[in-house]
Motif scaffolding. Structure first.
Motif, PDB file in Angstrom:
ATOM      1  N   ASN A  31       0.894  -1.382   0.031  1.00  0.00           N
ATOM      2  CA  ASN A  31      -0.192   0.068  -0.058  1.00  0.00           C
ATOM      3  C   ASN A  31       0.915   1.328   0.024  1.00  0.00           C
ATOM      4  OD1 ASN A  31      -2.353  -1.624   0.127  1.00  0.00           O
ATOM      5  ND2 ASN A  31      -2.337  -1.724   2.430  1.00  0.00           N
ATOM      6  N   LEU A  32       2.153   1.325   0.149  1.00  0.00           N
ATOM      7  CA  LEU A  32       3.224   2.371   0.057  1.00  0.00           C
ATOM      8  C   LEU A  32       3.825   2.568  -0.951  1.00  0.00           C
ATOM      9  CD1 LEU A  32       4.778   1.442   3.676  1.00  0.00           C
ATOM     10  CD2 LEU A  32       2.687   3.052   3.447  1.00  0.00           C
ATOM     11  N   ILE A  33       3.590   1.744  -2.050  1.00  0.00           N
ATOM     12  CA  ILE A  33       4.377   1.621  -3.398  1.00  0.00           C
ATOM     13  C   ILE A  33       3.369   2.768  -4.180  1.00  0.00           C
ATOM     14  CG2 ILE A  33       5.086   0.652  -5.354  1.00  0.00           C
ATOM     15  CD1 ILE A  33       5.199  -1.834  -3.596  1.00  0.00           C
ATOM     16  N   THR A  34       4.251   3.791  -4.741  1.00  0.00           N
ATOM     17  CA  THR A  34       3.534   4.752  -5.530  1.00  0.00           C
ATOM     18  C   THR A  34       4.020   4.365  -7.090  1.00  0.00           C
ATOM     19  OG1 THR A  34       5.498   6.278  -5.633  1.00  0.00           O
ATOM     20  CG2 THR A  34       3.662   6.550  -3.856  1.00  0.00           C
ATOM     21  N   GLY A  35       2.890   4.674  -7.936  1.00  0.00           N
ATOM     22  CA  GLY A  35       3.124   4.388  -9.550  1.00  0.00           C
ATOM     23  C   GLY A  35       3.107   3.085  -9.915  1.00  0.00           C
ATOM     24  N   HIS A  36       2.697   2.209  -8.792  1.00  0.00           N
ATOM     25  CA  HIS A  36       2.574   0.654  -9.345  1.00  0.00           C
ATOM     26  C   HIS A  36       1.563   0.133  -8.650  1.00  0.00           C
ATOM     27  CE1 HIS A  36       6.526   0.543 -11.360  1.00  0.00           C
ATOM     28  NE2 HIS A  36       6.726   1.447 -10.436  1.00  0.00           N
ATOM     29  N   ASP A  37       0.723  -0.862  -9.351  1.00  0.00           N
ATOM     30  CA  ASP A  37      -0.486  -1.286  -8.958  1.00  0.00           C
ATOM     31  C   ASP A  37      -0.286  -2.897  -8.341  1.00  0.00           C
ATOM     32  OD1 ASP A  37      -2.283  -0.096 -11.472  1.00  0.00           O
ATOM     33  OD2 ASP A  37      -2.108   0.809  -9.437  1.00  0.00           O
ATOM     34  N   ALA A  38       0.631  -2.848  -7.393  1.00  0.00           N
ATOM     35  CA  ALA A  38       1.037  -4.236  -6.745  1.00  0.00           C
ATOM     36  C   ALA A  38      -0.054  -4.699  -5.896  1.00  0.00           C
ATOM     37  CB  ALA A  38       2.478  -4.053  -6.047  1.00  0.00           C
ATOM     38  N   ALA A  39      -0.464  -5.970  -6.290  1.00  0.00           N
ATOM     39  CA  ALA A  39      -1.186  -6.594  -4.987  1.00  0.00           C
ATOM     40  C   ALA A  39      -0.619  -6.903  -3.990  1.00  0.00           C
ATOM     41  CB  ALA A  39      -1.666  -7.880  -5.762  1.00  0.00           C
ATOM     42  N   PRO A  40      -1.267  -6.825  -2.812  1.00  0.00           N
ATOM     43  CA  PRO A  40      -0.626  -7.080  -1.428  1.00  0.00           C
ATOM     44  C   PRO A  40      -0.227  -8.575  -1.426  1.00  0.00           C
ATOM     45  CG  PRO A  40      -2.742  -6.223  -0.967  1.00  0.00           C
ATOM     46  CD  PRO A  40      -2.759  -6.335  -2.643  1.00  0.00           C
ATOM     47  N   ALA A  41       0.992  -8.784  -1.203  1.00  0.00           N
ATOM     48  CA  ALA A  41       1.708  -9.920  -1.099  1.00  0.00           C
ATOM     49  C   ALA A  41       1.060 -10.679   0.456  1.00  0.00           C
ATOM     50  CB  ALA A  41       3.253  -9.840  -0.764  1.00  0.00           C
ATOM     51  N   GLU A  42       0.914 -11.999   0.136  1.00  0.00           N
ATOM     52  CA  GLU A  42       0.143 -13.110   1.154  1.00  0.00           C
ATOM     53  C   GLU A  42       1.493 -13.159   2.277  1.00  0.00           C
ATOM     54  OE1 GLU A  42      -3.085 -13.625   1.806  1.00  0.00           O
ATOM     55  OE2 GLU A  42      -3.525 -12.536   0.055  1.00  0.00           O
ATOM     56  N   PRO A  43       1.054 -12.955   3.571  1.00  0.00           N
ATOM     57  CA  PRO A  43       2.070 -13.529   4.355  1.00  0.00           C
ATOM     58  C   PRO A  43       2.277 -14.895   4.545  1.00  0.00           C
ATOM     59  CG  PRO A  43       0.007 -12.763   5.631  1.00  0.00           C
ATOM     60  CD  PRO A  43      -0.012 -12.429   4.199  1.00  0.00           C
ATOM     61  N   SER A  44       3.400 -15.562   4.632  1.00  0.00           N
ATOM     62  CA  SER A  44       3.607 -17.038   4.565  1.00  0.00           C
ATOM     63  C   SER A  44       3.060 -17.554   5.821  1.00  0.00           C
ATOM     64  CB  SER A  44       5.213 -17.099   4.485  1.00  0.00           C
ATOM     65  OG  SER A  44       5.727 -16.788   5.737  1.00  0.00           O
ATOM     66  N   LEU A  45       2.842 -19.072   5.470  1.00  0.00           N
ATOM     67  CA  LEU A  45       2.232 -19.533   6.874  1.00  0.00           C
ATOM     68  C   LEU A  45       3.380 -19.560   8.063  1.00  0.00           C
ATOM     69  CD1 LEU A  45       0.167 -21.518   8.133  1.00  0.00           C
ATOM     70  CD2 LEU A  45       1.691 -23.474   6.876  1.00  0.00           C
ATOM     71  N   GLU A  46       4.497 -19.661   7.448  1.00  0.00           N
ATOM     72  CA  GLU A  46       5.685 -19.787   8.751  1.00  0.00           C
ATOM     73  C   GLU A  46       5.887 -18.147   9.454  1.00  0.00           C
ATOM     74  OE1 GLU A  46      10.540 -19.256   9.091  1.00  0.00           O
ATOM     75  OE2 GLU A  46       9.680 -20.764   7.705  1.00  0.00           O
ATOM     76  N   SER A  47       5.481 -17.115   8.894  1.00  0.00           N
ATOM     77  CA  SER A  47       5.338 -15.792   9.308  1.00  0.00           C
ATOM     78  C   SER A  47       4.113 -15.836  10.359  1.00  0.00           C
ATOM     79  CB  SER A  47       5.352 -14.544   8.195  1.00  0.00           C
ATOM     80  OG  SER A  47       6.361 -14.673   7.435  1.00  0.00           O
ATOM     81  N   MET A  48       3.266 -16.407   9.745  1.00  0.00           N
ATOM     82  CA  MET A  48       1.968 -16.201  10.698  1.00  0.00           C
ATOM     83  C   MET A  48       2.056 -17.053  11.777  1.00  0.00           C
ATOM     84  SD  MET A  48      -1.346 -16.257   8.026  1.00  0.00           S
ATOM     85  CE  MET A  48      -0.698 -17.533   7.114  1.00  0.00           C
ATOM     86  N   LEU A  49       2.728 -18.059  12.154  1.00  0.00           N
ATOM     87  CA  LEU A  49       3.135 -18.997  13.053  1.00  0.00           C
ATOM     88  C   LEU A  49       4.129 -18.452  13.976  1.00  0.00           C
ATOM     89  CD1 LEU A  49       2.878 -22.722  11.525  1.00  0.00           C
ATOM     90  CD2 LEU A  49       0.999 -21.369  12.848  1.00  0.00           C
ATOM     91  N   LEU A  50       5.140 -17.603  13.363  1.00  0.00           N
ATOM     92  CA  LEU A  50       6.212 -17.226  14.179  1.00  0.00           C
ATOM     93  C   LEU A  50       5.927 -16.164  15.014  1.00  0.00           C
ATOM     94  CD1 LEU A  50       9.383 -17.371  14.413  1.00  0.00           C
ATOM     95  CD2 LEU A  50       9.505 -15.875  12.481  1.00  0.00           C
ATOM     96  N   LYS A  51       5.687 -16.483  16.382  1.00  0.00           N
ATOM     97  CA  LYS A  51       5.239 -15.875  17.325  1.00  0.00           C
ATOM     98  C   LYS A  51       6.411 -15.340  18.353  1.00  0.00           C
ATOM     99  CE  LYS A  51       1.091 -16.000  16.052  1.00  0.00           C
ATOM    100  NZ  LYS A  51      -0.644 -15.241  16.351  1.00  0.00           N
ATOM    101  N   PRO A  52       7.039 -14.314  18.324  1.00  0.00           N
ATOM    102  CA  PRO A  52       8.090 -13.968  19.192  1.00  0.00           C
ATOM    103  C   PRO A  52       7.939 -13.914  20.846  1.00  0.00           C
ATOM    104  CG  PRO A  52       7.423 -11.794  18.237  1.00  0.00           C
ATOM    105  CD  PRO A  52       6.377 -12.910  17.560  1.00  0.00           C
ATOM    106  N   ASP A  82      15.338 -17.512  23.622  1.00  0.00           N
ATOM    107  CA  ASP A  82      14.030 -16.607  23.182  1.00  0.00           C
ATOM    108  C   ASP A  82      14.199 -16.062  21.649  1.00  0.00           C
ATOM    109  OD1 ASP A  82      12.916 -16.852  25.695  1.00  0.00           O
ATOM    110  OD2 ASP A  82      13.464 -14.887  26.296  1.00  0.00           O
ATOM    111  N   VAL A  83      12.870 -16.325  21.382  1.00  0.00           N
ATOM    112  CA  VAL A  83      12.862 -15.604  19.951  1.00  0.00           C
ATOM    113  C   VAL A  83      12.303 -14.093  20.171  1.00  0.00           C
ATOM    114  CG1 VAL A  83      11.098 -15.647  17.678  1.00  0.00           C
ATOM    115  CG2 VAL A  83      12.034 -17.694  19.055  1.00  0.00           C
ATOM    116  N   VAL A  84      13.134 -13.250  19.303  1.00  0.00           N
ATOM    117  CA  VAL A  84      13.122 -11.754  19.654  1.00  0.00           C
ATOM    118  C   VAL A  84      12.404 -11.166  18.598  1.00  0.00           C
ATOM    119  CG1 VAL A  84      13.764  -9.623  20.867  1.00  0.00           C
ATOM    120  CG2 VAL A  84      14.367 -12.022  21.754  1.00  0.00           C
TER     121      VAL A  84
END
Length: 382
Positions: A31-52, A82-84
């Motif tokens: 949403n911050l990109i100007t001049g390009h109609d880039a669709a939002p990238a889907e967060p990976s499953l790993e990113s969604m599971l990775l809870k610090p 720990d995950v930080v």
């Protein structure tokens, strides 16, 4: 303390900010990109599971402007294992006197992240003695880390809180300082869907984020030092291979280690020859593991495919020799060869790359391929 990858991916968060920083950040970048109609990238499953276990936010009170030191108070305390999540900013191109001007001039949104940068530039003061360097987050105190140990830093994730980065050229800077006649700043806008940085029509740089600066404190007797030249304690290594899924090992010199990071890069060529890379804000998620009594002379790193030995010196020739010595020592001591065998292996199979030539202390790193050691099995966390 060691935790399996499956277990730490399913740890529950202790801070409600984690979901904002990891679950939504990739989507928000487009949403911050100007001049390009880039669709939002889907967060990976790993990113969604990775809870610090902890989140260190990029707020003025958590920042240090350009230096390391044993006397710098820690802003957060974590445990071995720990995950930080550590949020960083990179105010390249932003002035302290009028930080808002940069965003207006380049038609960039003054969103929540930009407001954090503006607040940091207005409120975080440089070191009083005149030491200058990067805007950094930390230090983080790791319980159990003591002098003589080493700290393993597993890089679990690197994400962008803003949709752009900045590169600059200026007279007197970079690898050919006398040939640059005028200062110019270039804003690279990100296409999150295609994972490239766009300079102008026809120039697309693949995004490969990494932290330019990851450091522990030097010993107390060293005093405070600038974050610009790297050292045996890490710092401004600018090794572009330290991306998501890789590991950095640093020697511990003070109780708690005092880990500090910043100088995020969206992409960089070996050498960093203009003086800077694509300077960008990055949210870094790491796992800290203390190795008791494992003393290191210089930083070492590991990727799924390579071991990395590091050489540093003000003289590039000496940095190369130091990298070669470290590579041979690693092959001899860790892999079980004689010194002469190690030197022969280094000559026939190891690539020596210039990390950077612009940070006072220069860097060369040796890329030691795991694949050539056919009788050995290398366990790796990734």
């Amino acid at each position: 303390m060691k935790t399996s990858r499956r277990k730490f991916l399913h740890k529950t968060t202790r801070n409600g900010l984690a979901a904002l920083s990891l679950g939504g950040i990739t989507t928000d970048v487009s949403n911050l990109i100007t001049g390009h109609d880039a669709a939002p990238a889907e967060p990976s499953l790993e990113s969604m599971l990775l809870k610090p276990d902890h989140v260190v936010r990029s707020l003025p009170e958590n920042m240090v402007y350009g230096y390391f030191g044993a006397d710098v108070p820690s802003v957060y305390k974590v445990k071995d294992g720990d995950v930080v999540e550590i949020q960083t900013v990179n105010p390249s191109g932003v002035s302290r006197t009028n930080p808002e001007e940069f965003y207006a001039k380049n038609q960039l949104p003054v969103d929540a992240h930009a407001q954090e940068v503006i607040a940091i530039m207005k409120n975080v003061k440089p070191e009083p003695s005149g030491i200058r360097g990067h805007m950094l987050t930390g230090p983080v105190y790791i319980e159990g880390a003591q002098p003589g140990d080493s700290l393993e830093i597993r890089i679990l994730d690197l994400t962008f809180p803003a949709g752009f980065g900045v590169n600059s050229v200026w007279p007197g800077g970079g690898g050919i300082p006398d040939e640059v006649k005028t200062r110019e700043t270039f804003v690279y806008r990100y296409d999150a869907k295609r994972k490239v940085a766009l300079l102008k029509e026809g120039v697309e740089i693949p995004l490969r984020p990494f932290m330019g600066v990851m450091a522990l404190s030097p010993p107390a007797e060293t005093g405070r030092v600038s974050s610009i030249p790297p050292g045996f304690f890490g710092g401004n290594l600018d090794i572009k291979h330290l991306t998501k899924g890789t590991t950095l090992h640093l020697p511990v010199s003070v109780p708690g280690g005092l880990f500090t990071t910043g100088d995020g890069h969206g992409a960089q060529g070996n050498g960093e020859v203009s003086g800077v890379a694509i300077e960008t804000a990055i949210t870094l998620t790491v796992k800290f593991i203390v190795h008791k009594g494992k003393t290191l002379k210089l930083p070492r790193a590991e990727t799924p495919t390579h071991f990395i030995a590091v050489g540093l010196d003000k003289d590039l020739n000496k940095a190369m020799k130091n990298a070669l010595s470290e590579a041979c020592a690693f092959i001899r001591d860790e892999l079980g060869f004689t010194f002469n065998e190690a030197l022969s292996i280094a000559s026939t199979a190891v690539d020596f790359e210039v990390s950077q030539v612009v940070d006072q202390t220069l860097g060369v790193h040796a890329m030691i391929p795991k694949s050539i050691f056919t009788n050995k099995k290398f366990a790796y966390w990734q």
